[in-house]
Every structure is written in structure tokens, then in C-alpha cells.
Design an enzyme around this catalytic site. Sequence first.
Site, PDB file in Angstrom:
ATOM      1  N   ASP A   1      -0.764   4.717   7.907  1.00  0.00           N
ATOM      2  CA  ASP A   1      -1.172   4.365   6.324  1.00  0.00           C
ATOM      3  C   ASP A   1      -0.233   3.437   6.190  1.00  0.00           C
ATOM      4  O   ASP A   1       1.234   4.093   6.207  1.00  0.00           O
ATOM      5  CB  ASP A   1       0.161   5.949   6.067  1.00  0.00           C
ATOM      6  CG  ASP A   1      -0.113   5.648   4.421  1.00  0.00           C
ATOM      7  OD1 ASP A   1      -0.446   5.021   3.884  1.00  0.00           O
ATOM      8  OD2 ASP A   1      -0.051   7.013   3.510  1.00  0.00           O
TER       9      ASP A   1
ATOM     10  N   GLU B   1       2.686  12.631   3.251  1.00  0.00           N
ATOM     11  CA  GLU B   1       1.100  11.533   2.904  1.00  0.00           C
ATOM     12  C   GLU B   1       0.131  11.547   4.569  1.00  0.00           C
ATOM     13  O   GLU B   1      -0.817  11.662   4.124  1.00  0.00           O
ATOM     14  CB  GLU B   1       1.272  10.106   3.005  1.00  0.00           C
ATOM     15  CG  GLU B   1       2.085  10.405   1.081  1.00  0.00           C
ATOM     16  CD  GLU B   1       2.895   9.031   0.985  1.00  0.00           C
ATOM     17  OE1 GLU B   1       2.840   8.056   1.770  1.00  0.00           O
ATOM     18  OE2 GLU B   1       3.639   9.343  -0.175  1.00  0.00           O
TER      19      GLU B   1
ATOM     20  N   LYS C   1      10.775   5.012  -6.034  1.00  0.00           N
ATOM     21  CA  LYS C   1       9.911   5.211  -5.020  1.00  0.00           C
ATOM     22  C   LYS C   1      10.782   4.716  -3.334  1.00  0.00           C
ATOM     23  O   LYS C   1      11.448   5.384  -2.340  1.00  0.00           O
ATOM     24  CB  LYS C   1       8.299   5.441  -3.765  1.00  0.00           C
ATOM     25  CG  LYS C   1       7.938   6.377  -2.959  1.00  0.00           C
ATOM     26  CD  LYS C   1       6.802   6.908  -2.328  1.00  0.00           C
ATOM     27  CE  LYS C   1       6.427   7.702  -2.002  1.00  0.00           C
ATOM     28  NZ  LYS C   1       5.025   7.645  -1.949  1.00  0.00           N
TER      29      LYS C   1
ATOM     30  N   ASP D   1      -0.762  12.129  -5.228  1.00  0.00           N
ATOM     31  CA  ASP D   1       0.309  11.418  -4.435  1.00  0.00           C
ATOM     32  C   ASP D   1       0.789  10.351  -4.895  1.00  0.00           C
ATOM     33  O   ASP D   1       0.723   9.648  -6.005  1.00  0.00           O
ATOM     34  CB  ASP D   1      -0.485  10.678  -3.859  1.00  0.00           C
ATOM     35  CG  ASP D   1      -0.651   9.464  -2.896  1.00  0.00           C
ATOM     36  OD1 ASP D   1       0.616   9.001  -2.759  1.00  0.00           O
ATOM     37  OD2 ASP D   1      -1.258   8.571  -2.627  1.00  0.00           O
TER      38      ASP D   1
HETATM   39  N1  LIG Z   1      -7.708  -5.748  -0.975  1.00  0.00           N
HETATM   40  C1  LIG Z   1      -6.242  -5.313  -0.760  1.00  0.00           C
HETATM   41  N2  LIG Z   1      -5.874  -6.077   0.248  1.00  0.00           N
HETATM   42  C2  LIG Z   1      -4.666  -7.028   0.789  1.00  0.00           C
HETATM   43  N3  LIG Z   1      -3.411  -5.310  -0.040  1.00  0.00           N
HETATM   44  C3  LIG Z   1      -3.930  -5.094  -1.052  1.00  0.00           C
HETATM   45  C4  LIG Z   1      -4.917  -4.311  -1.537  1.00  0.00           C
HETATM   46  N4  LIG Z   1      -5.064  -3.976  -2.360  1.00  0.00           N
HETATM   47  C5  LIG Z   1      -4.361  -3.192  -2.481  1.00  0.00           C
HETATM   48  N5  LIG Z   1      -3.470  -3.727  -1.237  1.00  0.00           N
HETATM   49  C6  LIG Z   1      -2.035  -3.851  -1.289  1.00  0.00           C
HETATM   50  O1  LIG Z   1      -2.018  -2.346  -1.059  1.00  0.00           O
HETATM   51  C7  LIG Z   1      -0.921  -2.068  -1.660  1.00  0.00           C
HETATM   52  C8  LIG Z   1      -0.581  -0.584  -2.372  1.00  0.00           C
HETATM   53  O2  LIG Z   1      -0.769   0.240  -1.835  1.00  0.00           O
HETATM   54  P1  LIG Z   1      -1.022   2.186  -1.645  1.00  0.00           P
HETATM   55  O3  LIG Z   1      -1.735   2.529  -3.332  1.00  0.00           O
HETATM   56  O4  LIG Z   1      -2.053   2.639  -1.049  1.00  0.00           O
HETATM   57  O5  LIG Z   1       0.343   1.890  -1.989  1.00  0.00           O
HETATM   58  P2  LIG Z   1       0.705   3.631  -2.728  1.00  0.00           P
HETATM   59  O6  LIG Z   1       0.640   4.769  -2.200  1.00  0.00           O
HETATM   60  O7  LIG Z   1       1.470   2.711  -4.211  1.00  0.00           O
HETATM   61  O8  LIG Z   1       2.588   3.998  -2.050  1.00  0.00           O
HETATM   62  P3  LIG Z   1       3.339   4.040   0.139  1.00  0.00           P
HETATM   63  O9  LIG Z   1       2.417   5.274  -0.239  1.00  0.00           O
HETATM   64  O10 LIG Z   1       3.932   3.306  -0.095  1.00  0.00           O
HETATM   65  O11 LIG Z   1       4.572   4.625  -1.315  1.00  0.00           O
HETATM   66  C9  LIG Z   1       0.147  -3.113  -2.864  1.00  0.00           C
HETATM   67  O12 LIG Z   1       1.035  -3.872  -2.114  1.00  0.00           O
HETATM   68  C10 LIG Z   1      -0.997  -2.935  -3.288  1.00  0.00           C
HETATM   69  O13 LIG Z   1      -0.756  -5.392  -3.111  1.00  0.00           O
HETATM   70 MG   LIG Z   2       0.350   5.967  -0.374  1.00  0.00          MG
END
Ligand SMILES: Nc1ncnc2c1ncn2[C@@H]1O[C@H](COP(=O)(O)OP(=O)(O)OP(=O)(O)O)[C@@H](O)[C@H]1O
Ligand SMILES: [Mg+2]
Lengths: 571, 192
Positions: free
Chosen positions: A196, A174, A73, A11
Site C-alpha cells: 500500500d 489500512e 496525517k 479511510d
Molecule cells: N495515476 C497515478 N499515477 C501515479 N500516482 C498517482 C496516480 N493517481 C494518484 N497518484 C498518487 O497517489 C497518491 C494518493 O494516493 P492515495 O489516495 O491512495 O493516498 P492516501 O490514501 O490519501 O494516503 P495514505 O494512504 O498514505 O494516507 C498521491 O500522491 C497521488 O499523486
Molecule cells: Mg491510503
Amino acid sequence: MAKGSRIIGIDLGTTNSCVGIIEDGRLLIIPNDEGFRTTPSVVAFTKEGTILVGNAAKRQQIMNPENTVFSIKRFMGRKYTDKVVANDIKLIPYALQPADNGDVRVGVLGKVYSPPEISAMTLMKLKKDAEAYLNESIEKAVITVPAYFNDSQRQATKDAGKIAGLEVVRIINEPTAAALASGFDSKNKMKVVIYDLGGGTFDVSILKLGQGIFEVMSTSGDTHLGGDDFDQAVIDYLIEDFYSKEGIDLRNDRVALQRLKDAAEKAKINLSTLDSVEISLQFIAVSKDGPKHLQTILTREQLEQITTEIAERTAGPCEKALVAAGLKPSEIDEVVLVGGQTKMPLVRSVVRRIFKKEPYTGLNPDEAVAAGAAHQASVLKGDIRDILLLDVTAFSLGLKTEGGIFSKIIEKNSSIPTRKSEPYTTTKDDQSFTRIEVYQGEKPMAADNKMIGTFDLVGIPPAKKGVPKIEVMFDIDANGIIKVSAKDDTTGKEQTIKITPDSGLSGVEVDRMKKDIGEEFSKKITSGSKQNQGQQYKEEKSKGDEGLPAEASGDQKKKASIFDIFKKKER
Amino acid sequence: MAKKLNYYEILEVFPAATQDEIENAFKNMLFKYHPDHNPDKPDWAHEKTAEVLDAHKILSNQLRRTIYNFMIFAALREKPAEVAFNFFQGADKKKYEEAAGILQEGIALYDSQKQQALIKFQHAFATYPLPEAVYNMGVFYTATNKVQEAMRAFREAVKIEPGNQHYIRTVDKLGELIREIEKAKQMAGTGE
Ligand SMILES: Nc1ncnc2c1ncn2[C@@H]1O[C@H](COP(=O)(O)OP(=O)(O)OP(=O)(O)O)[C@@H](O)[C@H]1O
Ligand SMILES: [Mg+2]
């Protein structure tokens, strides 16, 4: 290290990446060399010429904002002149510039990198850590992308894999990956929504599950809507607040912006469980009267007020997906939440309102996508035989016809892989060439959609007009990637096509980058292994301190590098 | 070029198959052909799966299936063997032969340039009232979703050659189809 045949699932997230694999029929999330199950998608270049990836890069981000590349990204497969890019340029501390073909490039320390190269560095780190963990070389991967990624963005992701020395055996969406990992018994028929909301992108897909087939009915989303936008709203609020109190605009100070970003995200995350937090950024600015501190309290209510508009932006795509699937909310069996931003209570209440249902939170929002990619890798390896993913294309594919009108050949939400063929002929005697311009999108005029490329049918044998019969095939493969080919219908021979993609890297460029980055990376990457990680961290910290404003005193330096920027409020 | 299989042949079901039989066949075909399950022959898998998906898209929906069945039934018609018309004399015979030639041109164009083919059918019909020409116009209108126009053309064919059982059945079948389409439209209109 032994040469392996395993396929890992990756991922490759906007903010965090995660790697999974199915071993002996069981899911294994592979921890990185520091023992964490996810790795920040952050790449930093230090002035000493080292490259840091993941946690090490993230830790020194505040001190080295110009040379720390995050959220790459958001720029994959995009043009520098894209509206969304223009918007982001103002917000990010590292430098963007256009390439010769108009694509986005990142400039760091006098060097220019394409987004796929930056992504490749994250991938190389993930690959390396997985290899160390599994004690075997890894050559193949399934990589996930947002369902709403277009052809250029998918191609860029595939290139990133190649540059990193990985054969990308499949690109999957995803939300679909998350569905695979959902564990919903696909022997039972059910309809599931995957919502998502990650760091940078929002995807919603509606699937029909049954007899092992995970069939996507519709998908929608926004590739530029995610946690980053929530953070930005908080940053804007803090900047406004500070300006009204102190009369100082923090917008032009890159270091301050990076500290704000960090504090805003932490505050947001903590407000998912707390009612209020204190944000305290010491020595954020200096004025004639001395140093200024940003000190304020943010309540959950305030946060919700300033981000409601952003959370509400997910409603449109959800409704579109429902309409395209021909379903009412009452016909949905489960609404599954994926992505870190769905941990926010406000987001959950928006979901509840849209689908009139309590969302399912049984999936680990940080790992579900990688878990799904791992399942798909296992299917491709031939280890899992009773599961099948049937995805759709999120965009219509069409051609520019007379008057610039967009004529659709493949409708959005069509199942993939798909092939549509169109007959072509000549309109003049002895015409040897004809041009096809391919676009993706839904707008009636071709120019308002995303151009994919120009395909010239060349070397048509001389004949009277209307006599040549050329069949042009438009394919979207199981990766969601477009291919155009043609054959002469009278001879059955392949017709030559000159392909001029509108964006992306050429095969030659990818090969060169693979070589360059491979060398650069192996020479300059500093291992984040447990023994010397502390060392590295310290080094970076002291280095970064030099980046602080010259006015900062020794005392300030210490404070700025302490990570208690924000504290939970005592109530 | 190999003759294209029709959708029933692709899914390996009988034209009279029930919807359940079609669904089962579809699932089996997917597992057999999908690129995920055939990593060693991706091009073949892509082509086969694309065909299966096309076939399923049409046959899985009752209305689409009925329309498709009609289109198989109402395929283009060539002019009948000339022997049947050897009673023609002089000018009439010449006109008839000219029209038949134009009709052939239209049929040849039909796959790649439908609009051009329609012009040929119209031209042929104006030259000599061949029932095949007006019938083929009906085929064109069916394929381009103009069912009322298609009905008019097929009725004209019956008028010219009242004894042709195929034309009569075409008109009947299209009538049924139009009623089904209306019904589906009404259902969609009432939000059900
Ligand atoms: N407890 C929480 N409450 C609110 N937001 C959160 C929390 N934990 C993480 N986040 C937010 O979630 C986001 C990251 O999520 P995630 O890791 O799913 O994204 P990613 O997979 O990197 O991104 P994408 O799927 O968009 O490419 C960040 O903006 C982070 O601030
Ligand atoms: Mg993601």
C-alpha cells in the site's frame, strides 16, 4: 434527521479520504456532496472566516497556500522536533509550531490547531455528507490508519474522531482493510501481500487467509514515504532546472511552491499513462528583466530516473516483512496493490522485482481501504459473523531499564489483542512508588525509541523491600493502542497508576476542541453542495488572486488561475 | 487469584491433541472470544483472546509445544514431607531444616523474581545437598533457556537421589528436547 445506528468505514488518507458502508450485504461507497467517491483531505481557512473542506479547499489551494492545510496525517501524533517534521517544515506552505508538550501544531490566521482538530474537520465533512446521503445521523465509525502507525498516532486518530463527534468503534490497519475487501475467498488458504503506497505512507503486510480468518503474519513500512515524496522529487528537479536556466531560486516563494506542487503531481500522474508531458507555469517569478515562465518537458524516463531511489525505498520494508513471516517470495500467492501511487509503472516494476511476481491490480486502489473498513464496521455491528481480522503490532513494546537499556515485553509482529504481565516489587523498605517508562521501537537503547509515557505506581502500602507484589499488565488492544494497568497481587486490588503520556491531547482538551470546533465548523463551513458550489469556487478564486505577488498584472492573474498549467505533449 | 489455566485448558483440547485439532480449537475460540465479535464486553474479550493467542503461539509450533510440555512436566519441587527424613540427627538435621527453609523462600520468589529465587536455590543447596534445590535450579535454567545448565542440574539431582523416577524421566525428556532443538537449529542453518 433520524438518529441512526449505522457504522461507517472511513479511510482517512493523507491526500484523499473515502467512506464506505455495507447496506443489505452490499458495499456502498458513499459519494460526497459533489458526487465524488473520494474527498481530498484538505482543510482551508479563508480570510473571510469560512472553513472549506475537500474539493472546495483543494480548488483554492494555489491561491491561498498559507491557510490551506493538506497532508496533516504526516503530523498526527508527532513531535515538532521529529526529524521527519523538521524536513517537512521546509516543504509545506502552512505554518507549523510546537505545542507546550512538544507536539506539532498548525498555525493559521492567528489561530492554533492540533493535527487531530484538522483531521476532525475532514471527518466532520465526511460525516455530514454521509448523513445527507443516508438521511440519518451517524455516530459511529471504523477508521483506518497505516499499519506502521505507533500508539501516539493511533491515539491522535481516535481523538480526531471524538472531536468530530464520532465514536471510533475500531481503528484498523489500512493494508488489513484492503485484504478484507480483496474478495479473495477466505475459505481457501492463501498467503497474500498487501503493498500500500499512498500519498504519505507506505505499508506492507503479509496475511494468511483461511476459514474466514484474515491473520496478519507480519507488517512493516514507513510512515513518511508516499506519493508526496515523488512529487517533491519532481519539484526539486523543476526548481533546479529553473535555477540553472534563470538563476532564480523558487524555494522561498510559497505561491510558486504551491503551483509547482500542483504541476508536479499532475505531471507524475499523467506520466503513468503518457510517455512525456509539458509542464508550463506562466509568470512563476519576476526578475529585473520582467516576468519569467517555467516551461519544460518531462518524460517518463526522466521521472523514473529522479524517483527510482524513492520507489526502491519500499524494498527494505518488504524484505523485512517476508523475513518476519518466515516466507520466501515463491510462497506468496498474490501481491495486491493498494494506494494511488501504485498506479505508477515504475512502482509496479519494483514490486515485480521484489516479489518475483506479477502484482494483482484487481482492487480499486482508491476505494479498497474504505471498503475494508466498511466490512469491519459490519462485523462489529454483528451483521457479518463469519469473518475475523487478526492483526499484529508493528512495533516492539518495552521498558526503560537500568542504564537506559530497552527491555522488550511484547515483540513486534505479535498478534493483537495481547497482554503481558510483569511482576514488580520494591527495592527499598517502605517504598511507596515506582516508575515505569514505556517505549515503542526496536533500538537497544530506550531513548532511541518512541516514548509512550511514564507510569507511576503510587500509594504502595508500606512494607519491607521485596515484599510488595504488584502485577503490571501491558495491553495492546485490537486497535493497536497501548494500556498499562496494575494490581496488587497480594490483595488483588487495582493498583493506582499515575499516567503521564509523552504526547497527545488530554481528555479535557479533546472535549473542549469538540465543543469549539463543532461550533466553529457549523457556523463557518460553507456547504459545497451542488447548487452553490460554483458560487463558492468563484468567490475563492477572486479572493485567492489577491494573494498573488503585487507585481502581477491583470493578465497574469488570469493565467495563474487557469488550470491548464500542464498540457499533454503532442507527439 | 484464580489458578492460571494451562495452554491446553485454554484451548479446551487434550494434551495429546493433534495439530489439526489444535488449529480447529483455536479458530473456534477466536470467533467466540475476539473483541470484534463481542463489542459489548471488550475487556473480557481482550483478556480471553490474548490468552487464546498466547496458547496458540506455543501449541501451534511443534518445537515450542515440546518445550512447553517439558516445562509443565518439570515444575518446581517442594521439599518432601519431613517424616521421611526423621532419621536425621543433630547437626545434620539442623542444616537440613535450614536448607529446606531457604528452598521455600526461593519457591515463593520464583514467580516474581526468578534471579533471586535461583540464588536461594543455590544457597539452599550449599547449606545441605537437597535434591529439590538442585532440581529447581534446573527448572530455572530451563525457563531461562539455558538447557545445558539445566541438564547438569537435573543430572545432579539424580546423583543425589538415584531412586527418584521423576528425576530420571526429567533427564531423559530434556535429552530428547535438546536433540530436537539441535535438529531445528540445523534445519534453520541450512536454510530449509
Ligand atoms: N495515476 C497515478 N499515477 C501515479 N500516482 C498517482 C496516480 N493517481 C494518484 N497518484 C498518487 O497517489 C497518491 C494518493 O494516493 P492515495 O489516495 O491512495 O493516498 P492516501 O490514501 O490519501 O494516503 P495514505 O494512504 O498514505 O494516507 C498521491 O500522491 C497521488 O499523486
Ligand atoms: Mg491510503
